[in-house]
Write an enzyme that holds these catalytic residues in place. Sequence first.
Site, PDB file in Angstrom:
ATOM      1  N   GLY A   1       3.401  -8.607  -3.721  1.00  0.00           N
ATOM      2  CA  GLY A   1       2.855  -7.338  -4.178  1.00  0.00           C
ATOM      3  C   GLY A   1       2.332  -6.484  -3.030  1.00  0.00           C
ATOM      4  CB  THR A   2       0.423  -7.365   0.025  1.00  0.00           C
ATOM      5  OG1 THR A   2      -0.603  -8.020  -0.728  1.00  0.00           O
ATOM      6  CG2 THR A   2      -0.180  -6.651   1.208  1.00  0.00           C
TER       7      THR A   2
ATOM      8  CG  ASN B   1      -7.341  -6.391  -8.747  1.00  0.00           C
ATOM      9  OD1 ASN B   1      -7.047  -5.194  -8.784  1.00  0.00           O
ATOM     10  ND2 ASN B   1      -8.164  -6.888  -7.844  1.00  0.00           N
TER      11      ASN B   1
ATOM     12  CD  GLN C   1      -3.684  -9.130 -11.437  1.00  0.00           C
ATOM     13  OE1 GLN C   1      -3.486  -9.803 -12.460  1.00  0.00           O
ATOM     14  NE2 GLN C   1      -4.036  -9.685 -10.292  1.00  0.00           N
TER      15      GLN C   1
ATOM     16  CB  SER D   1       3.086 -10.032  -7.159  1.00  0.00           C
ATOM     17  OG  SER D   1       2.854 -11.221  -6.460  1.00  0.00           O
TER      18      SER D   1
ATOM     19  CG  HIS E   1       1.212 -15.080  -6.534  1.00  0.00           C
ATOM     20  ND1 HIS E   1      -0.141 -15.343  -6.620  1.00  0.00           N
ATOM     21  CD2 HIS E   1       1.320 -13.932  -5.832  1.00  0.00           C
ATOM     22  CE1 HIS E   1      -0.806 -14.390  -5.985  1.00  0.00           C
ATOM     23  NE2 HIS E   1       0.058 -13.523  -5.492  1.00  0.00           N
TER      24      HIS E   1
ATOM     25  CB  THR F   1      18.079 -14.401   5.931  1.00  0.00           C
ATOM     26  OG1 THR F   1      18.975 -14.067   6.981  1.00  0.00           O
ATOM     27  CG2 THR F   1      18.743 -15.378   4.979  1.00  0.00           C
TER      28      THR F   1
ATOM     29  CB  CYS G   1     -18.552 -10.743  -3.949  1.00  0.00           C
ATOM     30  SG  CYS G   1     -18.787 -11.247  -2.265  1.00  0.00           S
TER      31      CYS G   1
HETATM   32  C1  LIG Z   1      -3.303  -5.318  -8.414  1.00  0.00           C
HETATM   33  C2  LIG Z   1      -2.767  -6.137  -7.286  1.00  0.00           C
HETATM   34  N1  LIG Z   1      -1.948  -5.578  -6.402  1.00  0.00           N
HETATM   35  C3  LIG Z   1      -1.423  -6.254  -5.363  1.00  0.00           C
HETATM   36  C4  LIG Z   1      -1.720  -7.590  -5.188  1.00  0.00           C
HETATM   37  C5  LIG Z   1      -1.119  -8.305  -4.030  1.00  0.00           C
HETATM   38  O1  LIG Z   1      -0.056  -9.141  -4.442  1.00  0.00           O
HETATM   39  P1  LIG Z   1       0.428 -10.359  -3.516  1.00  0.00           P
HETATM   40  O2  LIG Z   1      -0.623 -11.424  -3.640  1.00  0.00           O
HETATM   41  O3  LIG Z   1       1.739 -10.773  -4.126  1.00  0.00           O
HETATM   42  O4  LIG Z   1       0.579  -9.826  -2.141  1.00  0.00           O
HETATM   43  C6  LIG Z   1      -2.571  -8.226  -6.092  1.00  0.00           C
HETATM   44  C7  LIG Z   1      -2.954  -9.635  -5.891  1.00  0.00           C
HETATM   45  O5  LIG Z   1      -4.079 -10.034  -6.151  1.00  0.00           O
HETATM   46  C8  LIG Z   1      -3.109  -7.489  -7.164  1.00  0.00           C
HETATM   47  O6  LIG Z   1      -3.929  -8.040  -8.049  1.00  0.00           O
END
Ligand SMILES: Cc1ncc(COP(=O)(O)O)c(C=O)c1O
Length: 381
Positions: free
Chosen positions: A71-72, A149, A177, A197, A199, A235, A323
Amino acid sequence: MQRIYLDHNATTRPHPAVVEAMRGCLEDTWGNPSSQHGPGQDAKRALDLARSRVAALIGAEPEEIIFTSGGTEADNHALRLGATVQGGRRILTSVLEHAAVRDTCSALTAQGFETVVLPVGSEGLLDPALLEGALKEGAALLSIMRANNDLGTLQPVKAMAAMARFHGIPVHTDAVQAVGKIAVEVRDLGVDLLSLSAHKLYGPKGVGALFVRRGLHLGPFLTGGPQERRLRAGTENLPGIVGFGVACELAQSRLAARSLQTRHLRDRLERGILEGIPGTRLNGHPEMRVPNTLNISFEGLVAEDLLLNLDLAGIAVSLGAACQSESRKPSPVLLALGRSEAEASSSLRFSLGEANTEDEITRTLEVLKTSVARLRPRRLP
Ligand SMILES: Cc1ncc(COP(=O)(O)O)c(C=O)c1O
């Protein structure tokens, strides 16, 4: 000790079918999808199948899916390159965004972009009138998350995307999320870019995707080979992608059942806390919310103390917005709702998943009640 996991917004346990598919890929489909021989073509077929499964879950075409490292990276790609598609230096976003968006906006600000951070009301919802005002002044990109999140609060992205489209402004949504918890349909939302994402939906870590609407001329995030339509060279992480594909297929077939089950347990937990423990308060919007998330302030407590007590009893929850782990300062999310620093620091996030049971909720409520009673006298005057 029986462990109870209530931190599914942090990550989920990969589904056995995901693990099985990934093992199969590592053992049998280890070819390079770019190779022209048999093993390469087997790998290419596995890649194509996974892409079509991810696309199907969000109503996209397979060619609109770019696999990323999570996701990042999808958020980084969307913002860094999305903001340059059309010209302009203004990025519109919200105060509730995940650090992957928030900190990327800060980095872009240092590069000469201007970031306009839209505030939210006390229940975590953006004000459409404020957005309309900001859109009128023009922007390079609007980036608003679909589900938060920490709170689970859902933003009306469909309506906001329609407003942005009217002004000709491209729209990104971080749906990390939301996907797998509620129906997410890219055409219905009307967005140009969407991050997800694996996971967070019972898939593996380190893999995600960016939906790039056909016709949007996005630049490459990584340069090199021709993979991912030249938008993301390198790859492919095929075992991860294959696992992601299976997770998406499962999410599609189980969405309704998962949603019903987690909502029922989440609501039971919520009632049990709000009615059974004095000085508790729900954070975020009570209805506009993904079905698995609950964020509660425990008046007079430091959430971390409660978290550690729960952990000792085998129950995993999260500080969520209470936090930012390294700084130990209350996160902007709860402060943005108008909560005081003390209230923000007393908040816990419970995020449920498909394997949670009634007995687990009963036990969590028991442990919470005794822990709060034990901790409170030392904290309250
Ligand atoms: C709203 C949101 N965006 C992005 C991310 C980042 O995803 P990743 O852990 O796959 O990099 C998260 C992960 O906690 C998230 O909750």
